[in-house]
Design an enzyme around this catalytic site. Structure first.
Site, PDB file in Angstrom:
ATOM      1  N   TYR A 160      -8.194 -13.591   4.252  1.00 27.59           N
ATOM      2  CA  TYR A 160      -7.021 -13.194   4.339  1.00 27.59           C
ATOM      3  C   TYR A 160      -7.074 -12.701   6.050  1.00 27.59           C
ATOM      4  O   TYR A 160      -6.052 -12.407   6.588  1.00 27.59           O
ATOM      5  CB  TYR A 160      -6.385 -12.117   3.723  1.00 27.59           C
ATOM      6  CG  TYR A 160      -7.435 -10.925   3.673  1.00 27.59           C
ATOM      7  CD1 TYR A 160      -7.631  -9.894   4.664  1.00 27.59           C
ATOM      8  CD2 TYR A 160      -8.367 -10.700   2.622  1.00 27.59           C
ATOM      9  CE1 TYR A 160      -8.398  -8.976   4.640  1.00 27.59           C
ATOM     10  CE2 TYR A 160      -9.349  -9.969   2.659  1.00 27.59           C
ATOM     11  CZ  TYR A 160      -9.501  -8.752   3.650  1.00 27.59           C
ATOM     12  OH  TYR A 160     -10.259  -7.715   3.279  1.00 27.59           O
ATOM     13  N   ASP A 198       0.703  -1.379   0.052  1.00 24.78           N
ATOM     14  CA  ASP A 198       0.031   0.121   0.007  1.00 24.78           C
ATOM     15  C   ASP A 198       0.914   1.215   0.182  1.00 24.78           C
ATOM     16  O   ASP A 198       1.877   1.247   0.475  1.00 24.78           O
ATOM     17  CB  ASP A 198      -0.908   0.169   1.227  1.00 24.78           C
ATOM     18  CG  ASP A 198      -2.128  -1.009   0.976  1.00 24.78           C
ATOM     19  OD1 ASP A 198      -2.076  -1.774   0.390  1.00 24.78           O
ATOM     20  OD2 ASP A 198      -3.211  -0.509   1.850  1.00 24.78           O
ATOM     21  N   CYS A 229      -8.358   5.002   1.112  1.00 29.96           N
ATOM     22  CA  CYS A 229      -9.113   4.911   2.541  1.00 29.96           C
ATOM     23  C   CYS A 229      -8.369   5.667   3.407  1.00 29.96           C
ATOM     24  O   CYS A 229      -7.180   5.774   3.604  1.00 29.96           O
ATOM     25  CB  CYS A 229      -9.326   3.430   3.037  1.00 29.96           C
ATOM     26  SG  CYS A 229      -9.964   2.273   1.848  1.00 29.96           S
ATOM     27  N   HIS A 233     -17.327   9.710  -0.519  1.00 29.24           N
ATOM     28  CA  HIS A 233     -16.465   9.041  -1.326  1.00 29.24           C
ATOM     29  C   HIS A 233     -14.922   8.766  -0.660  1.00 29.24           C
ATOM     30  O   HIS A 233     -14.184   8.283  -1.468  1.00 29.24           O
ATOM     31  CB  HIS A 233     -16.010  10.213  -2.666  1.00 29.24           C
ATOM     32  CG  HIS A 233     -17.127  10.234  -3.428  1.00 29.24           C
ATOM     33  ND1 HIS A 233     -18.061  11.133  -3.204  1.00 29.24           N
ATOM     34  CD2 HIS A 233     -17.459   9.403  -4.584  1.00 29.24           C
ATOM     35  CE1 HIS A 233     -19.131  11.222  -4.165  1.00 29.24           C
ATOM     36  NE2 HIS A 233     -18.971  10.127  -4.990  1.00 29.24           N
ATOM     37  N   GLU A 282      -4.008   0.546  -2.030  1.00 27.96           N
ATOM     38  CA  GLU A 282      -3.285  -0.730  -2.522  1.00 27.96           C
ATOM     39  C   GLU A 282      -2.696  -0.142  -3.774  1.00 27.96           C
ATOM     40  O   GLU A 282      -3.268   0.425  -4.804  1.00 27.96           O
ATOM     41  CB  GLU A 282      -4.296  -1.800  -2.827  1.00 27.96           C
ATOM     42  CG  GLU A 282      -5.272  -2.156  -1.481  1.00 27.96           C
ATOM     43  CD  GLU A 282      -6.408  -1.527  -1.436  1.00 27.96           C
ATOM     44  OE1 GLU A 282      -7.071  -1.816  -0.664  1.00 27.96           O
ATOM     45  OE2 GLU A 282      -6.423  -0.511  -2.096  1.00 27.96           O
ATOM     46  N   ASN A 303     -17.675  12.551   2.879  1.00 31.76           N
ATOM     47  CA  ASN A 303     -17.495  13.624   2.430  1.00 31.76           C
ATOM     48  C   ASN A 303     -17.558  14.876   3.268  1.00 31.76           C
ATOM     49  O   ASN A 303     -18.274  14.859   3.989  1.00 31.76           O
ATOM     50  CB  ASN A 303     -18.249  14.056   1.132  1.00 31.76           C
ATOM     51  CG  ASN A 303     -18.340  13.213   0.041  1.00 31.76           C
ATOM     52  OD1 ASN A 303     -17.348  12.426   0.006  1.00 31.76           O
ATOM     53  ND2 ASN A 303     -19.233  13.220  -0.930  1.00 31.76           N
TER      54      ASN A 303
END
Length: 229
Positions: A97, A40, A65, A154, A192, A108
């Site tokens: 995982y 990441d 994120c 978002h 990622e 937002n």
């Protein structure tokens, strides 16, 4: 390589990552080959501007994120989404995982427009850093949060495990542990790095090459665990 040399390498890598974080620079963190096996791009949330969101879109390509610690999430009333979703899709958590997802809801900033532009997302992300500090100090609560942010939005929020790396060793906890150790605001951005050619996660060697080309610090999750836990 001897364990002593390995330990020295881990210490140097972690030290470089911490220095970069304190300077507001992004770093690359690979988790573990036997977990997600992903790298990441990780930023201190307070340092993120429009160009940084563009880099995450174009160079990383994963989900943008913001990870917040458990105590901050509690103060702000941010749940784990799988605890509040009432839908058949949320009834079984068969992750390959891990035992659970870190996702909370999406937001937002209320001063943003659509919320999706680089400028809008940077506004939302960067504002979450002082909010996290204030919440940790008991000076900002869920009502304050609702006055400043709207949901859905978002920017995806992630909630860290209560004891961070002792409980869970995902990028959420790795990033937050770095922030704690660096002594910066307890809010980090994770995204990622994906491979355009294969459609899979970017291989670790390719991620390391990217870090070298751009002068970014790179660290393995194993090294972070050894030095921070």
């Amino acid at each position: 390589m001897s364990r002593t040399a390995e330990s020295t390498g881990d210490f140097d890598a972690v030290s470089r990552v911490l220095d970069a974080f304190r300077a507001g620079e992004p770093v690359l963190v690979h988790d573990f080959d036997d977990r997600e096996g992903e790298t990441d791009l990780v930023y201190p949330a307070g340092a993120v501007g429009s160009a940084d969101v563009a880099r995450m879109r174009n160079d990383a390509g994963g989900l943008v994120c913001v990870a917040l610690p458990n105590d901050v999430s509690e103060s702000l009333g941010l749940p784990f989404m799988d605890d509040v979703l009432d839908h058949p899709a949320a009834s079984s958590h068969d992750l390959a995982y891990d035992s659970r997802s870190s996702f909370s809801f999406t937001v937002n900033h209320r001063d943003s427009f659509t919320g999706i532009t680089d400028r809008d997302r940077a506004m939302t992300i960067s504002r979450l850093a002082p909010v996290a500090e204030a919440a940790r100090a008991g000076e900002y609560d869920a009502d304050d949060f609702g006055g400043e942010f709207r949901a859905p939005g978002h920017v995806h929020l992630l909630r860290g495990a209560p004891n961070l790396l002792s409980d869970r060793q995902g990028h959420t906890e790795l990033g937050l542990a770095l922030a704690d150790e660096a002594g910066i605001s307890p809010a980090v951005v994770v995204c990622e790095m994906l491979d355009d050619e294969t459609g899979a996660a970017l291989p670790k060697d390719a991620a390391r090459d990217y870090a070298d080309r751009h002068g970014f610090a790179f660290v393995d999750g194993d090294g972070l665990i050894d030095e921070l836990v």
